[in-house]
Enzyme design. Structure first.
Site, PDB file in Angstrom:
ATOM      1  N   GLU A 163      10.319 -39.268  25.901  1.00  0.00           N
ATOM      2  CA  GLU A 163       8.667 -37.846  25.989  1.00  0.00           C
ATOM      3  C   GLU A 163       7.542 -39.165  25.714  1.00  0.00           C
ATOM      4  O   GLU A 163       7.685 -40.254  25.788  1.00  0.00           O
ATOM      5  CB  GLU A 163       9.051 -38.010  24.102  1.00  0.00           C
TER       6      GLU A 163
ATOM      7  N   GLU B 213       3.200 -32.296  24.269  1.00  0.00           N
ATOM      8  CA  GLU B 213       1.349 -31.664  22.765  1.00  0.00           C
ATOM      9  C   GLU B 213       0.293 -32.311  23.260  1.00  0.00           C
ATOM     10  O   GLU B 213      -0.632 -31.869  22.242  1.00  0.00           O
ATOM     11  CB  GLU B 213       2.127 -32.976  21.629  1.00  0.00           C
TER      12      GLU B 213
ATOM     13  N   HIS C 176       6.625 -30.308  18.762  1.00  0.00           N
ATOM     14  CA  HIS C 176       5.399 -31.420  18.083  1.00  0.00           C
ATOM     15  C   HIS C 176       5.029 -31.779  16.658  1.00  0.00           C
ATOM     16  O   HIS C 176       4.155 -30.682  16.548  1.00  0.00           O
ATOM     17  CB  HIS C 176       4.444 -31.811  19.425  1.00  0.00           C
TER      18      HIS C 176
END
Length: 378
Positions: A224, A250, A300
């Site tokens: 990520e 995110e 997220h």
């Protein structure tokens, strides 16, 4: 039924560490709640992953567009977006709209007597696996931390930020991941978040590709934020060359901004944050659009109990949402709802089936974490 008031409750005093290079202090505000009341006495709660001072300022702009409006979440949220586009789409105004939208959905569910997940089209599940989201540490402490959360019942753990990728030591990066795997056990899902949205991230594509190769050896579920948030073309190359799935999203807001990422096949897993992206109304559209491109949605959720409740309701309504993020050890998640949260023996969280978000706030706990709870909550 009309909107009568919209207020902000900033959370202070127990803000968890974020692993950032310019670390937050416990007394800093990084999360705020939005409270909406109607003329018929209904109350809805939303959450915003933004400094409360910015939320307060945004509400000052947005209130004239809200007061007197009907409780129709998608229409009202789009009205706010449309009338503030020229002020800068994606920043504090969009973040604040996220909290407003969540609160409106909470009211909508309470009035109709249904959990939000059912109002979004139906529930595919009534529980979902939670992954503990914790900071990276030096190897010995990393092993201890993952072992602790495994013992707490988590069967999935994500490690992120901290020293990883920031010490110019591939050996240290691997030692951290190895220690995390040893503490978590071979049968625990393990995810790695580089946190490349941190200030002055030092690494680029080559580092990310080499690191992804290393992560494969430790059976990492996804990699990520391996690159800075705007590096679309590099993410595309990374996904093509990485042996582990690539996750990000995110830092992106509004559904329109995700489309180039989907069209470019720049990610395997998309991670919008409901407390920043524009709320439930935006998140559900992004999740469904991702599904059309064969991209998995897993939200997220580095936020609050209210944000977690929203994540759970969305997870109920999206077939691919097999995991939900849970901040390990945050009082803003663990302490502000009546009854708290409990994992079952398989590390799953039940998705509330009460109307709206399905949670009740603990007003006593909120009074310790906010500065105006009595004035706002009554």
């Amino acid at each position: 039924m009309k909107i009568q008031s919209v207020d902000c409750l900033g959370l202070f005093g127990k803000s968890p560490k974020g692993g950032w290079s310019n670390e937050i202090r416990p007394e800093d505000s990084v999360h705020a709640l939005v409270v909406i009341k109607t003329d018929e006495g209904h109350v809805g709660i939303g959450s915003v992953f933004t400094d409360a001072r910015l939320v307060e300022a945004a509400l000052g702009v947005l209130r004239p567009l809200l007061i007197g409006e009907s409780v129709e979440p998608m229409r009202v949220a789009e009205k706010l977006h449309q009338n503030t586009f020229w002020m800068g789409r994606g920043g504090s105004l969009t973040h604040a709209i996220s909290g407003i939208d969540i609160a409106l959905w909470d009211i909508f569910g309470k009035v109709t007597g249904q959990p939000i997940g059912r109002l979004l089209g139906g529930r595919y599940r009534d529980k979902v696996k939670a992954y503990a989201s914790i900071l990276m540490e030096m190897p010995d402490l990393m092993r201890e931390r993952t072992a602790f959360y495994r013992a707490q019942g988590f069967r999935a753990i994500k490690i992120g930020w901290g020293p990883f990728g920031r010490r110019e030591s591939r050996k240290l990066d691997e030692e951290i991941v190895r220690a995390a795997r040893e503490g978590a056990g071979d049968d625990c899902l393990l995810m790695v978040d580089a946190g490349a949205s941190d200030a002055f991230w030092p690494n680029g594509l080559n580092w990310a590709v080499n690191t992804a190769q290393m992560l494969k050896d430790y059976d990492v579920r996804w990699f990520e934020e391996a690159l800075v948030p705007d590096a679309l073309e590099d993410f595309k190359q990374l996904r093509q060359r990485s042996p582990v799935p690539i996750a990000t999203g995110e830092c992106i807001t509004r559904r329109q901004n995700y489309l180039p990422w989907f069209e470019s096949r720049a990610l395997d897993i998309v991670q919008p944050d409901v407390t920043k992206v524009g709320g439930i109304s935006e998140q559900i559209q992004i999740a469904r659009l991702a599904n059309e491109f064969g991209i998995q949605y897993i939200g997220h959720g580095w936020n609050t109990a209210v944000g977690l409740a929203a994540d759970l309701q969305i997870a109920a309504a999206i077939p691919t949402a097999e995991l939900v993020e849970y901040i390990g050890g945050s009082p803003y998640v663990d302490d502000i709802t009546e009854g708290g949260w409990r994992l079952d023996e398989d590390g799953m969280l039940a998705i509330p089936d009460a109307p709206g978000l399905g949670i009740k706030l603990d007003h006593g706990a909120l009074r310790e974490l906010t500065r105006n709870a009595d004035a706002v909550l009554g």
